[in-house]
Design a protein around this motif. Structure first.
Motif, PDB file in Angstrom:
ATOM      1  N   GLN A  79      -8.067   1.937  -4.186  1.00 34.48           N
ATOM      2  CA  GLN A  79      -9.490   1.831  -4.290  1.00 34.48           C
ATOM      3  C   GLN A  79      -9.755   0.440  -5.165  1.00 34.48           C
ATOM      4  N   SER A  80     -10.816   0.087  -4.974  1.00 36.15           N
ATOM      5  CA  SER A  80     -11.142  -1.186  -5.568  1.00 36.15           C
ATOM      6  C   SER A  80     -11.536  -0.794  -6.950  1.00 36.15           C
ATOM      7  N   PRO A  98     -15.648   1.064 -11.962  1.00 36.20           N
ATOM      8  CA  PRO A  98     -15.966   2.237 -12.722  1.00 36.20           C
ATOM      9  C   PRO A  98     -16.640   3.348 -12.098  1.00 36.20           C
ATOM     10  N   LYS A  99     -15.757   4.138 -11.578  1.00 35.08           N
ATOM     11  CA  LYS A  99     -16.577   5.394 -10.913  1.00 35.08           C
ATOM     12  C   LYS A  99     -16.003   6.763 -11.515  1.00 35.08           C
ATOM     13  N   LYS A 100     -16.487   6.884 -12.741  1.00 31.72           N
ATOM     14  CA  LYS A 100     -16.006   7.777 -13.580  1.00 31.72           C
ATOM     15  C   LYS A 100     -16.479   9.081 -12.867  1.00 31.72           C
ATOM     16  N   TRP A 111     -16.882   9.899  -9.660  1.00 32.05           N
ATOM     17  CA  TRP A 111     -15.999  10.234  -8.509  1.00 32.05           C
ATOM     18  C   TRP A 111     -14.679   9.384  -8.412  1.00 32.05           C
ATOM     19  N   ARG A 167       0.967  -1.130   0.085  1.00 32.75           N
ATOM     20  CA  ARG A 167       0.198   0.179   0.081  1.00 32.75           C
ATOM     21  C   ARG A 167       1.002   1.404  -0.056  1.00 32.75           C
TER      22      ARG A 167
END
Lengths: 657, 133
Positions: free
Chosen positions: A282-283, A286-288, A290, A274
């Motif tokens: 982050q896993s 698809p979090k475009k 945020w 880490r």
């Protein structure tokens, strides 16, 4: 003022390892809660709150505003939003203010209510920094090692106060959280958290959030030494090296500080990973909208803090008691077994299921979950981060008053007490290795329970008073006895059987509503199966003796009771078994005669009892007919067979004679 | 990356948008910023969402620190799916009004129920006089 600043800096450095200058880098957008904006909308003649001005003015004004505010602002659409929130905050603020001594607003320090910590911190952020949000946002992606703990307050530059109130609503409408200043220079106790662009402009997709901070935090910093704020574990009271908490040095120590704490190697590896990956852990999803890059507040919780929480959670999992996490244990046993099977079948690919290994952390001293202060009502719960769960002792400590209450109540109490003891014995049994000391301990405990049962001879008049019989009248008491029987020595078990048989009519009568005597059948059957012939005769004599108060024999009454008849059959079956076997019986004088008499008696009663009253036993031994054959003529046997025939078992029993 | 296999931890949920249901019935939506061993939560940019029928309204609340014991459940919100909902967002005043109306209707029906029961001799203990557990 300056000296106090220095003191604070020194303290912060000592506690958190903060570099006072590091705080200069912090960015802050200046948020303000909506409450302020309407308030400040009005008094436009007071555009600037200058430091050092009598705070009571503003305080009074605020109090006044807080009250009238909701009504005044209803009409304005944008302000309606604020007013509702504002009113909440105003109430909140008012309470605090009223609780606080207004005189304390001046330069004299007073203690800071803890819930104002955060706000003050925020305010200070505001005060220090003109917004340079963009720079700071990216700072989060840097190595956590570099991130020190921020928090030493800079109160020299209350820039914010220079902002005109006219700009507030504008800011608000722009949907950026703003925080107003507090009236005097606050000196809060800075918590060890990520600071900086926490208050940066929210770049969320349409996420509207005026800042939540109460403006009314006229908290004056106390000399920090007098404060006992603990944002991590109670490291002051405990050996701080024992526990790896975020409030220790600002450096992220990968090498675990104390010889007492060890991380699972997998954990350690992941930690280093880490570090290297640099915080973008982050896993993959698809979090475009945020992404972590855009979220300026990401990483508020540092790796160190996360590890700390994980560590506490792991400590919570440590337990000597195997039953604490029964489901987890069973799940893992099954998983391992399955994998072992697969391994046997499918070659040598040994995949170990990821096993939870809690780090060894030596718990400090003995932990008293419950502190009993003499003379207090109830218990004071003490929970630390080591054992946060056990707040209250669930086990009932108070001694039960046996003198109080009716017989039945006392009997019930006794049963409960003895049952607990029995459960302990069984627990011991379960965990027991073959160690002889433990065996002895167990027999001791069992003996204790047996003694407590207080089995003794008593006449029929005293039956209602006898303690053991009272216990037996209760269902749970029967259960207790039933469970206890396997653990008892043969003589003790036989004594119980004798007592039960002696008082059988009484017990059967008492059991009429409950019908729980069959509980005892199983264990008693076992006892009977091991009895000697002489003892057997003794027991049978109990059943065949005449009773003073009744014409019926106990035997006859037993035939009408399921437990009674089952017990009788069991006894007869045992006798027959003994006689037909080769083993030497060592009978006493007159045993055989008594036996024969008993058999005849049983046969007679059995034939005389109308079939309607005859109850089906729990178990019909197969050798009864052969027993009757031995002594009785064919006709009688047939007759008896017909009587006893209530289950297919008896029909199939061969007729030897 | 869960280095506590077989356990559930909120660590992975940090910095993600969550919906939190509280014991008093409130629904909060915010970014989970920080936790501790008691599952106390720090929610950032929190919004209290009130649902009445097919409508909902959001009240921005800012930062919440929620004591762990008051949380019923929480779940991550998928930001992409967040917008496809059949529910209709309305203004705060409207939703509060709807809520008030709904509460009133509920209270009235409850009153009728209690009355009917009382007539039949059944006394239902009030919730506030009961132990919570």
């Amino acid at each position: 003022m300056a000296e106090e600043d220095e003191e604070l800096d020194l303290y912060n450095e000592m506690t958190f390892g903060l570099d006072p200058d590091s705080t200069e880098e912090d960015a802050a957008k200046i948020p303000v809660p909506p409450e302020r904006s309407p308030e400040l909308l009005e008094p436009e003649e007071q555009p600037q709150v200058v430091e050092g001005q009598p705070p009571t003015e503003e305080q009074g004004e605020l109090q006044g505003e807080g009250g009238t505010e909701p009504e005044a602002e209803q009409s304005q659409d944008s302000a309606v939003l604020d007013s509702r929130i504002g009113s909440n905050w105003a109430e909140f603020g008012q309470e605090d203010m009223l609780a606080m001594d207004p005189m304390a607003w001046g330069s004299c320090p007073s203690s800071i209510p803890p819930h104002h910590m955060l706000e003050d911190k925020a305010i200070l952020q505001v005060l220090e920094r003109p917004p340079t949000a963009t720079n700071m946002a990216l700072d989060f992606l840097g190595s956590p090692v570099q991130r020190g703990y921020v928090g030493s307050p800079r109160h020299k530059r209350p820039d914010f106060r220079g902002m005109s109130p006219k700009s507030f609503p504008q800011h608000f409408l722009q949907q950026q959280p703003l925080i107003p200043c507090s009236t005097s220079s606050p000196r809060p106790f800075p918590p060890p958290r990520r600071a900086s662009s926490f208050f940066a402009s929210s770049q969320s997709a349409g996420y509207m959030s005026p800042g939540p901070f109460s403006p009314l935090s006229p908290n004056i910093g106390t000399p920090p030494r007098s404060l006992t704020m603990h944002f991590g574990p109670m490291s002051h009271s405990l050996d701080s090296s024992v526990f790896f908490s975020p409030s220790t040095s600002g450096q992220l120590n990968l090498s675990v500080p104390s010889h007492l704490t060890q991380l699972h190697p997998q954990h350690q590896r992941i930690l280093t990973q880490r570090q290297q990956q640099g915080g973008t852990l982050q896993s993959v999803s698809p979090k475009k909208l945020w992404s972590p890059k855009a979220d300026p507040c990401a990483g508020l919780m540092t790796c160190k803090e996360k590890d700390w929480v994980v560590k506490v959670e792991m400590i919570q999992l440590q337990s000597e008691n195997l039953d604490d996490d029964y489901y987890y244990q069973t799940y893992y046993h099954r998983l391992e077994r399955k994998q072992a099977e697969e391994e046997l079948l499918g070659g040598r690919n040994k995949q170990e299921p990821p096993k939870l290994v809690t780090p060894f952390i030596q718990k400090v001293e003995t932990y008293n979950s419950v502190v009993r202060i003499a003379g207090s009502l109830g218990q004071v719960a003490v929970s630390t981060c080591y054992s946060p769960r056990r707040a209250i002792d669930a086990v009932h400590h108070a001694l039960v008053e046996e003198a109080a209450g009716s017989h039945r109540l006392r009997a019930l109490h006794r049963i409960e007490r003895l049952f607990l003891q029995l459960l302990e014995v069984e627990e011991m049994q379960r965990k027991m290795s073959l160690a002889t000391e433990e065996q002895e301990h167990k027999t001791q405990e069992v003996g204790r329970i047996y003694q407590a049962l207080n089995i003794r001879a008593c006449s029929s008049e005293e039956e209602a008073e006898d303690e053991f019989l009272q216990v037996l009248c209760v269902r749970k008491g029967k259960k207790l006895t039933a469970r206890l029987l396997p653990h008892l020595a043969p003589e003790q078990a036989e004594k119980i059987l004798l007592t039960i048989t002696h008082h059988l009519p009484f017990l059967m009568k008492k059991d009429a509503p409950d019908e729980s005597l069959p509980l005892l059948y199983g264990p008693l059957n076992e006892v009977v199966g091991r009895m000697t012939f002489s003892r057997l005769i003794e027991v049978l004599q109990e059943m065949t003796r005449t009773l003073p108060e009744s014409a019926e024999l106990p035997l006859t009454m037993a035939l009408k009771n399921q437990f009674g008849i089952s017990l009788l059959y069991s006894l007869l079956s045992r006798g027959e078994g003994l006689l037909s076997s080769e083993t030497p019986l060592e009978p006493h004088m007159g045993d055989f005669e008594t036996w024969t008499d008993t058999v005849f008696l049983v046969a007679r009663e059995l034939s005389q009892v109308p079939k309607a009253l005859l109850v089906e036993p729990l178990f019909l031994p197969s050798n009864l007919l052969s027993l009757f054959c031995r002594y009785l003529d064919k006709q009688t046997v047939h007759h008896l067979e017909a009587k006893m025939e209530c289950s297919p078992l008896s029909a199939e029993a061969p007729m030897p004679c | 990356m869960n280095y506590m296999p077989g356990t559930a931890s909120l660590i992975q949920d940090i910095d993600k948008k969550h919906l939190v249901l509280l014991r008093d019935g409130r629904t909060l939506i915010g970014f989970l910023r920080s936790i501790d061993q008691f599952a106390n939560l720090v929610l950032h940019q929190t919004v209290e969402r009130i649902h009445v029928g097919k409508k909902y309204g959001d009240i921005p609340r800012g930062i919440f620190v929620v004591r762990g014991e008051n949380v019923v459940l929480l779940g991550e919100i998928d930001l992409e799916k967040e917008s496809d909902t059949l529910l209709q967002q309305v203004s705060i005043e409207e939703i509060l009004e709807e809520q008030r109306v709904e509460l009133q209707a509920k209270q009235e029906s409850e009153k009728l129920k209690v009355q009917a029961l009382k007539e039949r001799g059944l006394v239902v203990p009030r919730a506030d006089t009961l132990d919570e557990y």
